[in-house]
Design a protein around this motif. Structure first.
Motif, PDB file in Angstrom:
ATOM      1  N   GLN A  99       0.810  -1.258  -0.171  1.00  0.00           N
ATOM      2  CA  GLN A  99       0.094  -0.100   0.104  1.00  0.00           C
ATOM      3  C   GLN A  99       0.894   1.359   0.103  1.00  0.00           C
ATOM      4  O   GLN A  99       0.602   2.166  -0.873  1.00  0.00           O
ATOM      5  CB  GLN A  99      -0.847   0.070   1.165  1.00  0.00           C
ATOM      6  CG  GLN A  99      -1.978  -0.969   1.189  1.00  0.00           C
ATOM      7  CD  GLN A  99      -3.200  -0.668  -0.043  1.00  0.00           C
ATOM      8  OE1 GLN A  99      -3.073  -1.551  -0.896  1.00  0.00           O
ATOM      9  NE2 GLN A  99      -3.757   0.224   0.095  1.00  0.00           N
ATOM     10  N   SER A 124       1.468   0.047  -4.450  1.00  0.00           N
ATOM     11  CA  SER A 124       0.254   0.303  -5.232  1.00  0.00           C
ATOM     12  C   SER A 124      -0.915   0.251  -4.253  1.00  0.00           C
ATOM     13  O   SER A 124      -1.226  -0.452  -3.387  1.00  0.00           O
ATOM     14  CB  SER A 124      -0.142  -1.018  -6.273  1.00  0.00           C
ATOM     15  OG  SER A 124      -1.447  -0.754  -6.630  1.00  0.00           O
ATOM     16  N   MET A 140      -3.778   0.146  -4.898  1.00  0.00           N
ATOM     17  CA  MET A 140      -4.962  -0.341  -5.536  1.00  0.00           C
ATOM     18  C   MET A 140      -5.004  -1.819  -5.103  1.00  0.00           C
ATOM     19  O   MET A 140      -6.210  -2.537  -5.591  1.00  0.00           O
ATOM     20  CB  MET A 140      -4.782  -0.376  -7.079  1.00  0.00           C
ATOM     21  CG  MET A 140      -4.792   1.034  -7.725  1.00  0.00           C
ATOM     22  SD  MET A 140      -6.334   2.118  -7.365  1.00  0.00           S
ATOM     23  CE  MET A 140      -7.321   1.428  -8.710  1.00  0.00           C
ATOM     24  N   SER A 141      -4.284  -2.406  -4.384  1.00  0.00           N
ATOM     25  CA  SER A 141      -4.240  -3.566  -3.790  1.00  0.00           C
ATOM     26  C   SER A 141      -5.277  -4.013  -2.564  1.00  0.00           C
ATOM     27  O   SER A 141      -5.259  -3.036  -2.000  1.00  0.00           O
ATOM     28  CB  SER A 141      -2.888  -4.338  -3.655  1.00  0.00           C
ATOM     29  OG  SER A 141      -2.120  -4.504  -4.725  1.00  0.00           O
ATOM     30  N   PHE A 191      -3.111  -6.037  -7.008  1.00  0.00           N
ATOM     31  CA  PHE A 191      -3.543  -5.621  -8.224  1.00  0.00           C
ATOM     32  C   PHE A 191      -2.384  -5.773  -9.331  1.00  0.00           C
ATOM     33  O   PHE A 191      -1.421  -4.970  -9.375  1.00  0.00           O
ATOM     34  CB  PHE A 191      -3.909  -4.198  -8.185  1.00  0.00           C
ATOM     35  CG  PHE A 191      -4.419  -3.849  -9.332  1.00  0.00           C
ATOM     36  CD1 PHE A 191      -5.655  -4.353  -9.991  1.00  0.00           C
ATOM     37  CD2 PHE A 191      -4.136  -2.289  -9.962  1.00  0.00           C
ATOM     38  CE1 PHE A 191      -6.396  -3.692 -11.009  1.00  0.00           C
ATOM     39  CE2 PHE A 191      -4.796  -1.952 -10.960  1.00  0.00           C
ATOM     40  CZ  PHE A 191      -5.759  -2.596 -11.685  1.00  0.00           C
ATOM     41  N   ASP A 194      -0.217  -3.237 -11.577  1.00  0.00           N
ATOM     42  CA  ASP A 194       0.613  -2.410 -11.013  1.00  0.00           C
ATOM     43  C   ASP A 194       1.760  -3.208 -10.411  1.00  0.00           C
ATOM     44  O   ASP A 194       2.953  -2.578 -10.553  1.00  0.00           O
ATOM     45  CB  ASP A 194      -0.192  -1.837  -9.730  1.00  0.00           C
ATOM     46  CG  ASP A 194      -1.077  -0.753 -10.000  1.00  0.00           C
ATOM     47  OD1 ASP A 194      -1.236  -0.478 -11.651  1.00  0.00           O
ATOM     48  OD2 ASP A 194      -1.777  -0.290  -9.339  1.00  0.00           O
ATOM     49  N   PHE A 241     -10.559  -6.212  -3.959  1.00  0.00           N
ATOM     50  CA  PHE A 241      -9.281  -5.078  -3.525  1.00  0.00           C
ATOM     51  C   PHE A 241      -9.973  -3.915  -2.769  1.00  0.00           C
ATOM     52  O   PHE A 241      -9.361  -3.063  -2.827  1.00  0.00           O
ATOM     53  CB  PHE A 241      -9.064  -4.390  -5.007  1.00  0.00           C
ATOM     54  CG  PHE A 241      -8.451  -5.577  -5.877  1.00  0.00           C
ATOM     55  CD1 PHE A 241      -7.101  -6.248  -5.521  1.00  0.00           C
ATOM     56  CD2 PHE A 241      -8.913  -6.093  -7.183  1.00  0.00           C
ATOM     57  CE1 PHE A 241      -6.779  -7.373  -6.214  1.00  0.00           C
ATOM     58  CE2 PHE A 241      -8.586  -7.218  -7.884  1.00  0.00           C
ATOM     59  CZ  PHE A 241      -7.337  -7.746  -7.506  1.00  0.00           C
ATOM     60  N   ASP A 242     -11.237  -3.885  -2.335  1.00  0.00           N
ATOM     61  CA  ASP A 242     -11.704  -2.975  -1.523  1.00  0.00           C
ATOM     62  C   ASP A 242     -12.262  -2.972  -0.244  1.00  0.00           C
ATOM     63  O   ASP A 242     -13.118  -2.408   0.483  1.00  0.00           O
ATOM     64  CB  ASP A 242     -13.116  -2.308  -2.635  1.00  0.00           C
ATOM     65  CG  ASP A 242     -14.130  -3.417  -2.416  1.00  0.00           C
ATOM     66  OD1 ASP A 242     -13.820  -4.572  -1.949  1.00  0.00           O
ATOM     67  OD2 ASP A 242     -15.363  -3.197  -2.817  1.00  0.00           O
ATOM     68  N   ALA A 244      -8.780   1.789   1.037  1.00  0.00           N
ATOM     69  CA  ALA A 244      -8.795   1.267  -0.362  1.00  0.00           C
ATOM     70  C   ALA A 244      -9.471   2.153  -1.214  1.00  0.00           C
ATOM     71  O   ALA A 244      -9.945   3.420  -0.990  1.00  0.00           O
ATOM     72  CB  ALA A 244     -10.425  -0.015  -0.347  1.00  0.00           C
ATOM     73  N   MET A 245      -8.573   2.101  -2.435  1.00  0.00           N
ATOM     74  CA  MET A 245      -8.610   3.227  -3.529  1.00  0.00           C
ATOM     75  C   MET A 245      -9.407   2.494  -4.791  1.00  0.00           C
ATOM     76  O   MET A 245      -9.807   3.186  -5.591  1.00  0.00           O
ATOM     77  CB  MET A 245      -7.557   3.758  -3.861  1.00  0.00           C
ATOM     78  CG  MET A 245      -6.832   4.812  -2.729  1.00  0.00           C
ATOM     79  SD  MET A 245      -5.423   5.439  -3.275  1.00  0.00           S
ATOM     80  CE  MET A 245      -5.975   6.707  -4.562  1.00  0.00           C
ATOM     81  N   SER A 246      -9.515   1.114  -4.627  1.00  0.00           N
ATOM     82  CA  SER A 246     -10.046   0.468  -5.799  1.00  0.00           C
ATOM     83  C   SER A 246     -11.375   0.006  -5.624  1.00  0.00           C
ATOM     84  O   SER A 246     -11.647  -0.800  -4.614  1.00  0.00           O
ATOM     85  CB  SER A 246      -9.150  -0.730  -6.132  1.00  0.00           C
ATOM     86  OG  SER A 246      -9.672  -1.551  -7.023  1.00  0.00           O
TER      87      SER A 246
END
Length: 541
Positions: free
Chosen positions: A89, A93, A95-96, A134, A137, A258-259, A264-266
């Protein structure tokens, strides 16, 4: 978006590399970074470009420990963040996702899900947190890391002709470019140019397991914890905090969010349906229609997907299993998914990849220094990969047979835990010793294996348990043995396997959820010092 030039990036005539690596995914990027960091002249070639979609998104503790070993052993500190969720993180990435458990929910078509038929292995947060990667990435990060350390990157370059011999390797691209190297490592995957060039595919594959798959990324997937089907479940860790496997006679469905954490951003969730193609022949319909038809057969699984929709095209395969007659030859080596593949079940793909990278890298580094590229130097890699393939095949084959009857699946799941927990303890002990001593022989000793796919000192015991389980499952599949009787025999064999720590209670059918609490680990340490077999005690010293 700028188009990629189809002209050669520069004139490579006259240049000679130590190692040419085909495939710039996770295997190729990691190997390229390690080799370049240690003074090896590397050419990193891929027919595609980054970023790109890939599966193989779930890590396990063994994988993460291998990641730490590779980062320390080869002095590539940028690899170390990949060993844990927080490091990914912060450094790689955002996004994971997080992975705090392996969850299994057993379903029978036409019946309500029985809340007693669930299994879980919790990854203790006080020890570590695994990850849902993710991959686009992660793969791009490793590719660029290799380039930073000096590997020559050649994307959008398709190799169509390969020659190897005692003088080295010659590669020709579809644009007429020629590349020369001392050695060739193929990390490309199923469509391996090396396997094609030298006829290395085992036909038919020796794999006992049969499966095909369809997968995609989705949004608006409901956490299973929020569905009516999960309301009576009492597992220790929320399903949504880990990798969820819905298992049923003939296959399994993965849900990899992934959220699932506060930062979380994804919004994405990886979803895949894996089926025995003999039980579920591939239909003449689009994958989305097949997935929807499957959900109608299992309405309690469908609760997760009421509002879900795919955000990228589905990928649908034929039979997944393939293997190689050999993975090492004159001046070449197949690695990871170029060598063979079984199934995504148990997330062993990345583990096998890093096992091979770790053992192959030091051999390539030494060869680049002393000029000895002999086939014999690399033959251990073939033994390792064939062993990893066979262990995973036995494990997944037994699991699919177990999916027919919960009692048998409940027993086989304990065999999987045995193949996961004890080998990880072995690897972690070697890692700690290496960090303290910086003695590379500690890591080379891991390659002395009685069972090629499992590390000593636990490999013989765990391998014997696995072989016994697979043989019973063959009898079940043939109709010679009822699955309930096979389950009793597997549990009995687990209880008789002295190398398995007694506090784990893997042989207790009612102990369906395993969580390594501090108290359990304290009791296990006491067992290891006072009751464990002599060859197991060093793990606890």
């Amino acid at each position: 978006m700028n188009s990629i030039s189809r002209e050669p990036q520069h004139d490579t005539r006259g240049e000679r590399y130590d190692v040419a690596v085909l495939g710039a995914g996770m295997a190729g990027g990691t190997l390229g970074a390690v080799l370049a960091r240690n003074g090896v002249k590397v050419l990193l070639i891929d027919a595609g470009v980054h970023p790109r979609f890939a599966v193989g998104e779930s890590t396990i503790p063994y994988t993460s420990t291998l990641t730490r070993i590779i980062a320390e052993r080869y002095d590539v500190p940028e690899i170390a963040p990949l060993a844990g969720f927080r490091g990914i993180q912060e450094k790689v990435s955002p996004m994971s996702g997080r992975k705090q458990n392996f969850g299994f929910v057993y379903h029978q078509e036409g019946r309500p899900q029985d809340p007693e038929k669930v299994n879980q292995l919790v990854v203790p947060e006080w020890q570590r947190t695994e990850s849902h990667l993710f991959r686009q990435d992660i793969d791009a990060y490793l590719f660029h890391l290799a380039a930073v350390y000096g590997a020559e990157p050649r994307l959008a370059t398709r190799i169509q002709d390969i020659e190897t011999g005692e003088d080295g390797v010659l590669l020709r691209s579809d644009r007429g470019e020629e590349f020369h190297a001392e050695y060739l490592v193929d990390c490309s995957g199923f469509r391996s140019p090396v396997a094609d060039a030298f006829g290395l595919r085992e036909e038919p594959t020796r794999a006992r397991h049969h499966s095909r798959t369809l997968f995609t990324h989705m949004v608006n997937v409901t956490p299973f914890d929020d569905t009516e089907a999960a309301s009576a479940h009492k597992q220790p860790s929320p399903w949504h905090h880990g990798t969820l496997h819905h298992v049923f006679d003939g296959g399994w469905l993965w849900v990899i969010p992934f959220d699932n954490h506060e930062d979380a951003m994804s919004p994405l969730c990886s979803v895949g349906l894996t089926l025995d193609e003999r039980v579920f022949p591939k239909p003449d319909m689009p994958p989305q229609e097949e997935f929807d038809a499957f959900l109608r057969r299992f309405p309690q699984i469908a609760e997760q997907f009421t509002d879900a929709r795919a955000v990228r095209p589905w990928v649908a395969t034929g039979r997944l299993q393939y293997s190689a007659t050999r993975t090492v030859g004159e001046r070449y080596c197949l690695t990871a998914h170029a060598a063979g593949f079984i199934d995504a079940l148990y997330s062993r793909g990345l583990t096998n990849t890093l096992e091979v990278v770790n053992s192959l890298a030091w051999r390539l580094i030494e060869a680049s220094r002393d000029g000895d590229w002999s086939t014999e130097r690399f033959m251990y890699i073939d033994s390792l990969q064939q062993g990893l393939f066979d262990v995973h095949d036995d494990l997944v084959y037994s699991s699919f047979v177990g999916f027919r009857h919960y009692d048998l699946w409940n027993a086989v799941s304990r065999v999987w835990k045995a193949t996961s927990i004890l080998p990880t303890m072995t690897l972690e002990r070697a890692y700690r010793t290496f960090v303290e001593t910086r003695d590379d022989d500690v890591l080379r000793e891991l390659e002395t294996r009685t069972t090629p796919g499992l590390p000593d000192p636990v490999g013989h015991d765990v391998g014997g348990l696995l072989s016994y389980t697979r043989q019973l499952c063959e009898e079940v599949e043939s109709g010679a043995l009822p699955p309930g009787e096979a389950a009793l025999s597997v549990f009995a064999r687990i209880r008789q396997t002295d190398a398995l720590p007694a506090p784990f209670a893997l042989g207790d059918p009612d102990n369906r959820c395993f969580e390594a609490t501090p108290d359990l680990m304290r009791k296990t340490a006491e067992w290891g010092r006072e009751e464990a077999p002599e060859h197991i005690r060093p793990l606890f010293s």
